[in-house]
Scaffold this motif. Structure first.
Motif, PDB file in Angstrom:
ATOM      1  N   ILE A   2       5.192  37.137 -21.464  1.00 45.33           N
ATOM      2  CA  ILE A   2       6.109  36.303 -22.234  1.00 45.33           C
ATOM      3  C   ILE A   2       5.743  36.384 -23.718  1.00 45.33           C
ATOM      4  O   ILE A   2       4.565  36.302 -24.076  1.00 45.33           O
ATOM      5  N   ALA A   3       6.749  36.566 -24.554  1.00 47.70           N
ATOM      6  CA  ALA A   3       6.558  36.553 -26.006  1.00 47.70           C
ATOM      7  C   ALA A   3       7.500  35.519 -26.611  1.00 47.70           C
ATOM      8  O   ALA A   3       8.620  35.324 -26.115  1.00 47.70           O
ATOM      9  N   LYS A   4       7.030  34.858 -27.679  1.00 43.81           N
ATOM     10  CA  LYS A   4       7.837  33.833 -28.321  1.00 43.81           C
ATOM     11  C   LYS A   4       8.019  34.151 -29.792  1.00 43.81           C
ATOM     12  O   LYS A   4       7.057  34.428 -30.505  1.00 43.81           O
ATOM     13  N   MET A   5       9.273  34.100 -30.248  1.00 41.10           N
ATOM     14  CA  MET A   5       9.619  34.249 -31.657  1.00 41.10           C
ATOM     15  C   MET A   5      10.319  32.963 -32.112  1.00 41.10           C
ATOM     16  O   MET A   5      10.913  32.256 -31.296  1.00 41.10           O
ATOM     17  N   LYS A   6      10.265  32.714 -33.391  1.00 42.28           N
ATOM     18  CA  LYS A   6      10.928  31.543 -33.959  1.00 42.28           C
ATOM     19  C   LYS A   6      12.144  31.979 -34.760  1.00 42.28           C
ATOM     20  O   LYS A   6      12.063  32.891 -35.584  1.00 42.28           O
ATOM     21  N   SER A   7      13.257  31.293 -34.501  1.00 43.76           N
ATOM     22  CA  SER A   7      14.473  31.585 -35.254  1.00 43.76           C
ATOM     23  C   SER A   7      15.181  30.279 -35.563  1.00 43.76           C
ATOM     24  O   SER A   7      14.597  29.191 -35.434  1.00 43.76           O
ATOM     25  N   CYS A   8      16.456  30.388 -35.975  1.00 43.49           N
ATOM     26  CA  CYS A   8      17.241  29.211 -36.346  1.00 43.49           C
ATOM     27  C   CYS A   8      18.659  29.345 -35.830  1.00 43.49           C
ATOM     28  O   CYS A   8      19.174  30.454 -35.640  1.00 43.49           O
ATOM     29  N   ALA A   9      19.286  28.202 -35.635  1.00 43.57           N
ATOM     30  CA  ALA A   9      20.717  28.160 -35.321  1.00 43.57           C
ATOM     31  C   ALA A   9      21.295  26.914 -35.968  1.00 43.57           C
ATOM     32  O   ALA A   9      20.605  25.902 -36.126  1.00 43.57           O
ATOM     33  N   LEU A  10      22.551  27.009 -36.362  1.00 44.73           N
ATOM     34  CA  LEU A  10      23.210  25.873 -37.004  1.00 44.73           C
ATOM     35  C   LEU A  10      23.655  24.854 -35.980  1.00 44.73           C
ATOM     36  O   LEU A  10      24.219  25.194 -34.937  1.00 44.73           O
ATOM     37  N   ASN A  11      23.408  23.597 -36.299  1.00 37.55           N
ATOM     38  CA  ASN A  11      23.945  22.486 -35.520  1.00 37.55           C
ATOM     39  C   ASN A  11      24.669  21.584 -36.506  1.00 37.55           C
ATOM     40  O   ASN A  11      24.085  20.666 -37.070  1.00 37.55           O
ATOM     41  N   GLY A  12      25.943  21.884 -36.752  1.00 40.90           N
ATOM     42  CA  GLY A  12      26.679  21.186 -37.806  1.00 40.90           C
ATOM     43  C   GLY A  12      26.227  21.660 -39.168  1.00 40.90           C
ATOM     44  O   GLY A  12      26.306  22.842 -39.492  1.00 40.90           O
ATOM     45  N   PHE A  13      25.681  20.736 -39.970  1.00 45.14           N
ATOM     46  CA  PHE A  13      25.221  21.072 -41.312  1.00 45.14           C
ATOM     47  C   PHE A  13      23.730  21.375 -41.339  1.00 45.14           C
ATOM     48  O   PHE A  13      23.205  21.843 -42.337  1.00 45.14           O
ATOM     49  N   GLU A  14      23.035  21.129 -40.223  1.00 40.34           N
ATOM     50  CA  GLU A  14      21.592  21.302 -40.168  1.00 40.34           C
ATOM     51  C   GLU A  14      21.230  22.593 -39.441  1.00 40.34           C
ATOM     52  O   GLU A  14      21.914  23.024 -38.512  1.00 40.34           O
ATOM     53  N   ALA A  15      20.132  23.204 -39.881  1.00 45.86           N
ATOM     54  CA  ALA A  15      19.580  24.367 -39.192  1.00 45.86           C
ATOM     55  C   ALA A  15      18.452  23.891 -38.280  1.00 45.86           C
ATOM     56  O   ALA A  15      17.502  23.253 -38.741  1.00 45.86           O
ATOM     57  N   ILE A  16      18.558  24.189 -37.015  1.00 47.04           N
ATOM     58  CA  ILE A  16      17.569  23.770 -36.020  1.00 47.04           C
ATOM     59  C   ILE A  16      16.706  24.966 -35.641  1.00 47.04           C
ATOM     60  O   ILE A  16      17.217  26.066 -35.387  1.00 47.04           O
ATOM     61  N   VAL A  17      15.400  24.769 -35.620  1.00 54.45           N
ATOM     62  CA  VAL A  17      14.491  25.836 -35.204  1.00 54.45           C
ATOM     63  C   VAL A  17      14.679  26.100 -33.715  1.00 54.45           C
ATOM     64  O   VAL A  17      14.699  25.178 -32.891  1.00 54.45           O
ATOM     65  N   VAL A  18      14.820  27.380 -33.369  1.00 51.24           N
ATOM     66  CA  VAL A  18      15.044  27.801 -31.989  1.00 51.24           C
ATOM     67  C   VAL A  18      13.871  28.659 -31.520  1.00 51.24           C
ATOM     68  O   VAL A  18      13.459  29.599 -32.221  1.00 51.24           O
ATOM     69  N   ASP A  19      13.322  28.326 -30.369  1.00 48.64           N
ATOM     70  CA  ASP A  19      12.298  29.162 -29.738  1.00 48.64           C
ATOM     71  C   ASP A  19      12.999  30.252 -28.934  1.00 48.64           C
ATOM     72  O   ASP A  19      13.740  29.954 -27.988  1.00 48.64           O
ATOM     73  N   VAL A  20      12.754  31.501 -29.306  1.00 53.25           N
ATOM     74  CA  VAL A  20      13.309  32.634 -28.570  1.00 53.25           C
ATOM     75  C   VAL A  20      12.205  33.149 -27.647  1.00 53.25           C
ATOM     76  O   VAL A  20      11.256  33.813 -28.095  1.00 53.25           O
ATOM     77  N   GLU A  21      12.294  32.817 -26.375  1.00 47.13           N
ATOM     78  CA  GLU A  21      11.279  33.193 -25.387  1.00 47.13           C
ATOM     79  C   GLU A  21      11.778  34.393 -24.584  1.00 47.13           C
ATOM     80  O   GLU A  21      12.873  34.353 -24.010  1.00 47.13           O
ATOM     81  N   VAL A  22      10.973  35.446 -24.570  1.00 45.95           N
ATOM     82  CA  VAL A  22      11.339  36.676 -23.863  1.00 45.95           C
ATOM     83  C   VAL A  22      10.329  36.922 -22.740  1.00 45.95           C
ATOM     84  O   VAL A  22       9.107  36.983 -22.988  1.00 45.95           O
ATOM     85  N   ASP A  23      10.826  37.056 -21.531  1.00 49.87           N
ATOM     86  CA  ASP A  23       9.985  37.305 -20.365  1.00 49.87           C
ATOM     87  C   ASP A  23      10.412  38.624 -19.725  1.00 49.87           C
ATOM     88  O   ASP A  23      11.589  38.796 -19.365  1.00 49.87           O
ATOM     89  N   ILE A  24       9.464  39.565 -19.615  1.00 52.65           N
ATOM     90  CA  ILE A  24       9.734  40.855 -18.983  1.00 52.65           C
ATOM     91  C   ILE A  24       8.904  40.942 -17.712  1.00 52.65           C
ATOM     92  O   ILE A  24       7.662  40.889 -17.754  1.00 52.65           O
ATOM     93  N   THR A  25       9.583  41.054 -16.572  1.00 52.66           N
ATOM     94  CA  THR A  25       8.890  41.129 -15.280  1.00 52.66           C
ATOM     95  C   THR A  25       9.440  42.295 -14.480  1.00 52.66           C
ATOM     96  O   THR A  25      10.529  42.822 -14.750  1.00 52.66           O
ATOM     97  N   LEU A  26       8.667  42.725 -13.488  1.00 54.92           N
ATOM     98  CA  LEU A  26       9.107  43.804 -12.609  1.00 54.92           C
ATOM     99  C   LEU A  26      10.317  43.352 -11.798  1.00 54.92           C
ATOM    100  O   LEU A  26      10.401  42.206 -11.361  1.00 54.92           O
ATOM    101  N   GLY A  27      11.229  44.259 -11.594  1.00 57.13           N
ATOM    102  CA  GLY A  27      12.422  43.942 -10.829  1.00 57.13           C
ATOM    103  C   GLY A  27      13.557  44.861 -11.223  1.00 57.13           C
ATOM    104  O   GLY A  27      13.392  45.810 -12.005  1.00 57.13           O
ATOM    105  N   LEU A  28      14.710  44.614 -10.667  1.00 59.49           N
ATOM    106  CA  LEU A  28      15.875  45.410 -10.998  1.00 59.49           C
ATOM    107  C   LEU A  28      16.221  45.253 -12.476  1.00 59.49           C
ATOM    108  O   LEU A  28      16.072  44.167 -13.046  1.00 59.49           O
ATOM    109  N   PRO A  29      16.655  46.351 -13.138  1.00 56.25           N
ATOM    110  CA  PRO A  29      16.991  46.264 -14.569  1.00 56.25           C
ATOM    111  C   PRO A  29      18.132  45.272 -14.810  1.00 56.25           C
ATOM    112  O   PRO A  29      19.251  45.466 -14.325  1.00 56.25           O
ATOM    113  N   VAL A  30      17.826  44.186 -15.514  1.00 55.17           N
ATOM    114  CA  VAL A  30      18.837  43.188 -15.829  1.00 55.17           C
ATOM    115  C   VAL A  30      18.436  42.486 -17.120  1.00 55.17           C
ATOM    116  O   VAL A  30      17.246  42.370 -17.423  1.00 55.17           O
ATOM    117  N   PHE A  31      19.398  42.053 -17.871  1.00 50.63           N
ATOM    118  CA  PHE A  31      19.146  41.359 -19.141  1.00 50.63           C
ATOM    119  C   PHE A  31      19.922  40.042 -19.091  1.00 50.63           C
ATOM    120  O   PHE A  31      21.129  40.014 -19.249  1.00 50.63           O
TER     121      PHE A  31
END
Length: 515
Positions: A2-31
């Motif tokens: 698991i890897a975590k990056m920090k980003s932002c998204a707008l919620n009305g007039f405010e920018a909210i920090v968003v945790d972008v969590e990426v998990d790569i595991t063995l299995g059928l190729p799917v996103f």
């Protein structure tokens, strides 16, 4: 992994920090992407895949799950492409997660790995500063705007590989230096729309000077071709230079809305918005399933000009009543709620009758009394009551239009306006109030700063009785009188100041009865 990056998204007039969590595991190729991602965000799967492959990286042929947290608001836009791609590369070991922990990431990816600009760069940079990040990494085109935010580093690469190499310690990225010239005006006068180009109409110019000095709403009434629109466009040129905080608020509004300023106009210049009378409620005050700012927010700290005011739908005009009073607009929807700033100066213009010739001495009016009354009634009494200044704009004669002579420039008028605003700023600072102009004073401040002597009080009393004015109109007269006194450099309000203020409330009758 698991890897975590920090980003932002707008919620009305405010920018909210968003945790972008990426998990790569063995299995059928799917996103899979979870966390209330709207269509443009979900489509990032295909953009990220192609961008990674075309930039020379291998896309994992395993099960990839991306979580966008918190999941209690919908994420919009394409700014999450870059952190998603970086999360995948981090999970595959191309760089350490600790190297990215102090940075906020935002950017859209093209299919060849180049970074495309995103909207709301300024709110994103503010969110990075307010949440204690070292800085923000975003596309090159957004860099100059984000660099206006103090106390953070702004890195603006133009390709994904530059970001990866920076985080892996293989190459450096130089922080951008702020360029304040893109935010603040160097010369406040708009040469194309300057009062030196306006012939005659001395009393109208005076009314506009009072309006600009106290941030009062103003309504022009006059026949077609009398210069109402021209003078309205000159108004921003006599308004005070915006402070750094005001300029940043203006720039932030346009960044959130994703609306570009006119070519050559600084990001923080006072806006002048003039929507067509066919505009909808949502177009004027904002709205949508996910609330978006409307024209009143795009006019924040500037001018909202409504030409041909009676031609606007009455329902559209009525939604202005609360924002005029509050200076903010809250839009509530089933899945979202947003509050946008909307402290604007409202300028309206209307003809005296449907044909426009009722007060034109050179042409005969063809409207019946019933049509004239119906036309005027399109503007409700409560909305009219909120217009601090009502001014008649007569059509000029040929001699007046062609007469030579000195005409005062906007720059010269602006100096007087700024001096009056300085007096108000000092007064309100001593009173420890957030009020920024006379038009914003409430009952307590009116009582404190607008006491009337016996003569002035009698004038106001007579006007209230004769014109059947409301309590709001009474407060408006006091605010106008205070502004007129400030322009004159007077500490107290005197009878001449009150007389002029009364004329602006009922100009046609006041001239005869109180002049």
């Amino acid at each position: 992994m698991i890897a975590k990056m920090k980003s932002c998204a707008l919620n009305g007039f405010e920018a909210i920090v968003v945790d972008v969590e990426v998990d790569i595991t063995l299995g059928l190729p799917v996103f899979n992407m979870v966390g209330l991602a709207e269509t443009a965000v979900r489509e990032s799967r295909d953009r990220v895949r192609s961008a990674l492959q075309n930039a020379g990286y291998t896309f994992p042929m395993d099960r990839v799950v991306v979580n966008l947290a918190p999941a209690d608001f919908k994420k919009e836009g394409t700014g999450l492409d870059l952190p998603v791609a970086l999360g995948i590369l981090c999970a595959r070991g191309l760089f350490q997660a600790s190297e990215a922990a102090s940075w906020l990431f935002a950017g859209e990816l093209s299919l060849d790995g180049y970074l495309r600009p995103v909207k709301a760069a300024l709110p994103f940079a503010l969110a990075a500063r307010d949440n204690g990040f070292k800085g923000i990494i975003l596309p090159k085109e957004n860099g100059a705007q984000a660099a206006l935010v103090k106390d953070i580093e702004v890195l603006a690469p133009d390709h994904l590989t530059q970001v990866v190499n920076f985080l892996a310690g293989k190459a450096g990225l130089a922080p951008l230096e702020p360029d304040l010239s893109m935010l603040l005006e160097t010369d406040g006068t708009d040469r194309e729309n300057d009062f030196s180009h306006v012939r005659g109409q001395t009393h109208v110019k005076r009314a506009m000077e009072v309006a600009a000095a106290g941030h009062h709403h103003i309504l022009f009434n006059g026949p077609a071709g009398s210069g109402k629109s021209l003078m309205a466009k000159c108004l921003p040129g006599i308004m005070p230079e915006p402070s750094f905080e005001e300029a940043m608020e203006i720039a932030r509004v346009y960044s959130v809305a994703g609306v570009a300023r006119e070519p050559g106009q600084p990001l923080g210049a006072r806006p002048f918005r003039s929507p067509h009378h066919s505009i909808s409620d949502a177009g004027l005050v904002g709205g949508g399933t996910v609330p978006k700012p409307g024209e009143i927010t795009l006019s924040h700290n500037g001018v909202l000009f409504l030409d041909e005011l009676p031609e606007f739908r009455r329902s559209v005009l009525e939604v202005l009543r609360q924002p005029i009073e509050e200076g903010v607009i809250t839009l509530a929807r089933a899945n979202a709620k947003a509050t946008f700033p909307c402290r604007f100066m409202l300028v309206g213009a209307m003809n005296p009758c449907p044909c426009g010739n009722l007060t034109n001495p050179d042409r005969e009016c063809t409207c019946t009394p019933a049509k004239i009354e119906q036309y005027k009634n399109k503007i409700s009494g409560p909305l009219m009551d909120r217009m601090d200044i009502l001014v008649e704009v007569p059509r000029l004669s040929f001699q007046e239009m062609t007469a030579d002579g000195h005409r005062e420039s906007s720059k010269s008028i602006r100096k007087r306006v700024e001096k009056a605003r300085e007096i108000q700023t000092l007064r309100f600072k001593k009173a420890e109030t957030t009020c920024f102009a006379n038009a914003d004073m409430g009952p307590k401040l009116l009582q404190q700063f607008c006491p009337l002597d016996a003569q002035s009080s009698r004038v106001v009393e007579q006007a209230m009785k004769q014109f059947n004015l409301s309590g709001r109109a009474y407060a408006s007269i006091l605010k106008l009188a205070r502004t007129i006194a400030d322009l004159a450099g007077a500490h107290d309000i005197h009878k001449p100041h009150v007389l002029e203020a009364v004329q602006y409330k009922r100009l046609d009758q006041a001239r005869d009865d109180f002049g």
